[in-house]
Design an enzyme around this catalytic site. Sequence first.
Site, PDB file in Angstrom:
ATOM      1  N   PHE A 121      -8.344   5.601   3.566  1.00 39.70           N
ATOM      2  CA  PHE A 121      -8.143   4.558   4.576  1.00 39.70           C
ATOM      3  C   PHE A 121      -9.490   4.022   5.061  1.00 39.70           C
ATOM      4  CE2 PHE A 121      -4.630   7.552   4.641  1.00 39.70           C
ATOM      5  CZ  PHE A 121      -3.533   6.710   4.503  1.00 39.70           C
TER       6      PHE A 121
ATOM      7  N   CYS B  94      -8.599   1.534   8.243  1.00 37.72           N
ATOM      8  CA  CYS B  94      -7.196   1.100   8.251  1.00 37.72           C
ATOM      9  C   CYS B  94      -6.523   1.369   9.595  1.00 37.72           C
ATOM     10  CB  CYS B  94      -6.447   1.833   7.140  1.00 37.72           C
ATOM     11  SG  CYS B  94      -4.693   1.444   7.143  1.00 37.72           S
TER      12      CYS B  94
ATOM     13  N   THR C 299       0.855  -1.203   0.000  1.00 39.60           N
ATOM     14  CA  THR C 299       0.000   0.000   0.000  1.00 39.60           C
ATOM     15  C   THR C 299       0.887   1.248   0.000  1.00 39.60           C
ATOM     16  OG1 THR C 299      -0.159  -0.403   2.369  1.00 39.60           O
ATOM     17  CG2 THR C 299      -2.119  -0.869   1.070  1.00 39.60           C
TER      18      THR C 299
HETATM   19  C1  HEM Z   1      -1.336   4.357   1.577  1.00 36.32           C
HETATM   20  C2  HEM Z   1      -1.356   3.469   2.545  1.00 36.32           C
HETATM   21  C3  HEM Z   1      -2.583   2.698   2.967  1.00 36.32           C
HETATM   22  C4  HEM Z   1      -3.870   2.741   2.484  1.00 36.32           C
HETATM   23  C5  HEM Z   1      -4.433   3.615   1.355  1.00 36.32           C
HETATM   24  C6  HEM Z   1      -4.644   1.784   3.258  1.00 36.32           C
HETATM   25  C7  HEM Z   1      -6.000   1.549   3.079  1.00 36.32           C
HETATM   26  C8  HEM Z   1      -6.728   0.626   3.805  1.00 36.32           C
HETATM   27  C9  HEM Z   1      -8.136   0.382   3.624  1.00 36.32           C
HETATM   28  C10 HEM Z   1      -9.062   1.099   2.636  1.00 36.32           C
HETATM   29  C11 HEM Z   1      -8.493  -0.599   4.493  1.00 36.32           C
HETATM   30  C12 HEM Z   1      -9.896  -1.231   4.643  1.00 36.32           C
HETATM   31  C13 HEM Z   1     -10.672  -0.594   5.770  1.00 36.32           C
HETATM   32  C14 HEM Z   1     -12.060  -1.177   5.868  1.00 36.32           C
HETATM   33  O1  HEM Z   1     -12.206  -2.407   5.903  1.00 36.32           O
HETATM   34  O2  HEM Z   1     -13.021  -0.423   5.899  1.00 36.32           O
HETATM   35  C15 HEM Z   1      -7.308  -0.985   5.235  1.00 36.32           C
HETATM   36  C16 HEM Z   1      -7.273  -1.948   6.216  1.00 36.32           C
HETATM   37  C17 HEM Z   1      -6.136  -2.290   6.912  1.00 36.32           C
HETATM   38  N1  HEM Z   1      -4.894  -1.700   6.817  1.00 36.32           N
HETATM   39 FE1  HEM Z   1      -4.375  -0.194   5.578  1.00 36.32          FE
HETATM   40  N2  HEM Z   1      -3.829   1.196   4.182  1.00 36.32           N
HETATM   41  C18 HEM Z   1      -2.557   1.734   4.042  1.00 36.32           C
HETATM   42  C19 HEM Z   1      -1.441   1.450   4.805  1.00 36.32           C
HETATM   43  C20 HEM Z   1      -1.413   0.563   5.855  1.00 36.32           C
HETATM   44  C21 HEM Z   1      -0.283   0.355   6.729  1.00 36.32           C
HETATM   45  C22 HEM Z   1       1.059   1.116   6.635  1.00 36.32           C
HETATM   46  C23 HEM Z   1      -0.640  -0.638   7.604  1.00 36.32           C
HETATM   47  C24 HEM Z   1       0.135  -1.266   8.738  1.00 36.32           C
HETATM   48  C25 HEM Z   1       1.261  -0.829   9.245  1.00 36.32           C
HETATM   49  C26 HEM Z   1      -2.007  -1.041   7.288  1.00 36.32           C
HETATM   50  C27 HEM Z   1      -2.714  -2.026   7.939  1.00 36.32           C
HETATM   51  C28 HEM Z   1      -4.041  -2.333   7.699  1.00 36.32           C
HETATM   52  C29 HEM Z   1      -4.766  -3.395   8.396  1.00 36.32           C
HETATM   53  C30 HEM Z   1      -4.206  -4.359   9.449  1.00 36.32           C
HETATM   54  C31 HEM Z   1      -6.080  -3.360   7.905  1.00 36.32           C
HETATM   55  C32 HEM Z   1      -7.257  -4.232   8.340  1.00 36.32           C
HETATM   56  C33 HEM Z   1      -7.975  -3.516   9.475  1.00 36.32           C
HETATM   57  C34 HEM Z   1      -9.189  -4.269  10.004  1.00 36.32           C
HETATM   58  O3  HEM Z   1      -9.700  -5.151   9.325  1.00 36.32           O
HETATM   59  O4  HEM Z   1      -9.651  -3.935  11.101  1.00 36.32           O
HETATM   60  N3  HEM Z   1      -2.444  -0.280   6.224  1.00 36.32           N
HETATM   61  N4  HEM Z   1      -6.247  -0.206   4.802  1.00 36.32           N
END
Ligand code: HEM
Length: 255
Positions: free
Chosen positions: A193, A200, A64
Amino acid sequence: MELIRKSVAKHTQRFDPNNPQDFIDHYLVKIRNTTNPTSTFHGENGAKNLEAVVADLFAAGSETSSNTLSFAMLYLILNQEAQQRAQKELDFVIGSSRQVSLSDKPSLPYTEATLLEILRLSSIAPLGLPHRMLADTMFHGYFLPKDVAVFSNLYAIHHDPTIWGEDVNEFRPERFLSEDETRVIHHEALMPFSVGRRACIGEVFARESLFLFLASILHRFNIESDPECLVLAVETVAGFAVEPKPFKFVLTLRN
Ligand code: HEM
């Protein structure tokens, strides 16, 4: 997984419960203090879960962030004026004798707005992650039955001309600035996010690390197309997560 096992093993060897340094250390403290055998932090299960959680964070956080940075290079190649304006701001606020730090962020509104515009246009997680309805629900006149999967079309929100105006497809960081262009405006329709309880988990970390990467690159380098392989437009490989088609670019050290 090997990489993660090694990292956890290293942390376990040099573990000092009185001085936890990072996420893994804090997790190890929690495992150590958990006596309830049914807890996910308990004993061997706790140790397995630690590896799984670190793997999740690694998987969700690495591509990401790197895809967003690739998009940043593309958009800045194609929008030299925005690139120069951010560099001017960085030169004025940071000068040439030190590096950018996170504490500079409030003084670098144009640079931050540039990152927000990159996050909006690239929408690297265009449909977020699927969520399951826990109960039959009526929402804005739509019936959503229990157990169906629901996606949020973040891409559509980020490209809706009724929200962003007719220039929705243009790269214009100014849309995130106050009228006098001294402050960043947090637009509620910008949700790369996602939002809500399962948004996220890495959002703060991602926003801060991407800001530091972008500001540091712009401060030190000019970003240009490779003359032998000119970038003329943003082309993407569509999928669950969007990434740019491979491209070449040149970083030239600034004086
Ligand atoms: C540009 C960077 C990033 C974008 C655009 C992004 C975007 C997203 C999005 C749209 C979701 C889904 C949220 C939902 O289910 O409604 C998500 C979930 C998640 N992201 Fe990111 N993310 C990014 C970076 C990161 C980073 C750096 C980490 C960890 C260090 C991370 C860890 C996670 C995790 C663990 C989930 C699942 C959360 C859950 O199910 O409760 N993400 N992210």
